[in-house]
Scaffold this active site. Structure first.
Site, mmCIF file in Angstrom:
data_model
loop_
_atom_site.group_PDB
_atom_site.id
_atom_site.type_symbol
_atom_site.label_atom_id
_atom_site.label_comp_id
_atom_site.label_asym_id
_atom_site.label_seq_id
_atom_site.Cartn_x
_atom_site.Cartn_y
_atom_site.Cartn_z
ATOM 1 N N ASP A 34 24.192 34.222 3.520
ATOM 2 C CA ASP A 34 23.620 35.477 3.020
ATOM 3 C C ASP A 34 23.690 36.586 4.069
ATOM 4 O O ASP A 34 24.182 37.678 3.801
ATOM 5 C CB ASP A 34 22.143 35.282 2.647
ATOM 6 N N ALA A 41 19.892 41.294 3.008
ATOM 7 C CA ALA A 41 20.262 42.718 3.025
ATOM 8 C C ALA A 41 19.155 43.534 3.690
ATOM 9 O O ALA A 41 19.426 44.443 4.491
ATOM 10 C CB ALA A 41 20.519 43.213 1.604
HETATM 11 O O1 PMV Z 1 19.034 32.542 -3.400
HETATM 12 P P1 PMV Z 1 19.764 33.156 -2.244
HETATM 13 O O2 PMV Z 1 20.381 34.469 -2.544
HETATM 14 O O3 PMV Z 1 18.913 33.229 -1.004
HETATM 15 O O4 PMV Z 1 20.982 32.166 -1.889
HETATM 16 C C1 PMV Z 1 20.725 30.903 -1.337
HETATM 17 C C2 PMV Z 1 21.971 30.127 -1.082
HETATM 18 C C3 PMV Z 1 21.705 28.661 -0.686
HETATM 19 O O5 PMV Z 1 22.969 28.054 -0.485
HETATM 20 C C4 PMV Z 1 20.989 27.914 -1.799
HETATM 21 C C5 PMV Z 1 20.851 28.552 0.585
HETATM 22 C C6 PMV Z 1 21.585 28.894 1.864
HETATM 23 O O6 PMV Z 1 20.894 29.012 2.890
HETATM 24 O O7 PMV Z 1 22.829 28.986 1.868
#
Ligand code: PMV
Length: 298
Positions: A138, A97
């Protein structure tokens, strides 16, 4: 002009998405807002509510990310004032974000707006500073918003939903690094490639079935898939005792499903509990967690 970006909630499919499987994700708003001005004192990013400043070359990841973004976008020195509405490191897409909001703010300063492909390219460069090998879920949700399936090969495919999707979100208070959690799964995969690959495949199926359940308005089905996904994530060793306790509490308070969201090792849990949200939040409060109800994908 204030530039904005969404946070995100992964409903199903984190970690497996790194290996090419589908994830089902929805945007969480507000994520981050940013205003950029020309700076006479070099590039600086200030982040509220932390009250901290970051500069290229200060040795921090955020400093490096903002320096790299300005260079990639060919912008001169800029003062970026960013407000983050999400918990940092909580698994709800705070770094993505920030990257998307900063890129949009710098473009506005340059008197232009970015197309999706260009914006996603800058945001991917930003995310690489933090995550090494991000799947892209993300920053794609941060930029585009909505609800849909995401995979590395097929990108984002929106899923039509029946009405708003309400979730309880509780922050365990534990913090972890996404990069370390992703590296942990990679190490497990080196030791037990077949088991991890089968789990990744199963999680991908769970995510695709979740999209069908969501589309059909089948909350019970979606909840069961969330519980199944939580077990599969635990088998990848990314859950913690506290996350398990919060999920168990939500289920015993009437949630149809509960799971960690994001990289795990701490961060947030989500629970789907139509009509039982107050009970879920009360159960979490008894465990020392202030949860909230959010509408995702708007
Ligand atoms: O922890 P966050 O919000 O950055 O989510 C990561 C999601 C994963 O699948 C673990 C990593 C990714 O790059 O998709």
């Amino acid at each position: 002009m204030t530039a904005t970006a969404h946070g995100k909630i992964i409903l199903l499919g984190e970690h497996a998405v790194v290996y090419g499987a589908d994830a089902l994700a929805a945007s969480l708003s507000p994520g981050a807002d940013c205003v950029a001005r020309v700076s006479a004192e070099g590039t600086v990013l200030t982040v509220a509510p932390w009250g901290s400043s970051f500069r290229p070359g200060d040795g921090t990841e955020l400093g490096r990310a903002v320096g790299q973004l300005c260079e990639a976008m060919g912008s001169g020195d800029a003062a970026l004032s960013l407000t983050l509405h999400l918990p940092g490191g909580g698994g709800v897409g705070s770094s993505a974000a920030m990257g998307v909001a900063c890129a949009r703010a710098l473009a506005a300063l340059q008197g232009r707006s970015l197309g999706d492909a260009e914006l996603l390219g800058y945001a991917l460069g930003w995310e690489r500073v933090f995550h090494g090998n991000p799947s892209g879920v993300d920053h794609t949700l941060a930029a585009l918003g909505g609800v849909g399936l995401f995979s590395r090969s097929e990108g984002f495919r929106r899923v039509p939903t029946r009405g708003a999707l309400r979730l309880c979100v509780g922050d365990s208070g534990e913090r972890s690094s996404t990069k370390e959690m992703v590296d942990g799964v990679a190490r497990l995969r080196e030791r037990r490639p077949e088991a991890v690959d089968r789990t990744v495949e199963a999680i991908g199926v769970v995510a695709r079935n979740g999209a069908l359940a969501l589309q059909a308005g089948d909350a019970g089905g979606l909840g069961e898939l969330m519980n199944l996904n939580q077990n599969l994530l635990a088998s990848l060793l990314v859950s913690t005792e506290r996350l398990e306790d919060l999920c168990a509490s939500a289920r015993s308070s009437g949630a149809l499903g509960a799971k960690l969201t994001g990289a795990g090792g701490g961060g947030c849990v989500i629970a789907l509990a139509p009509g039982r949200e107050p009970e879920v939040l009360r159960g979490w409060t008894a465990l020392g967690v202030e949860g909230r109800v959010v509408e995702v994908g708007r």
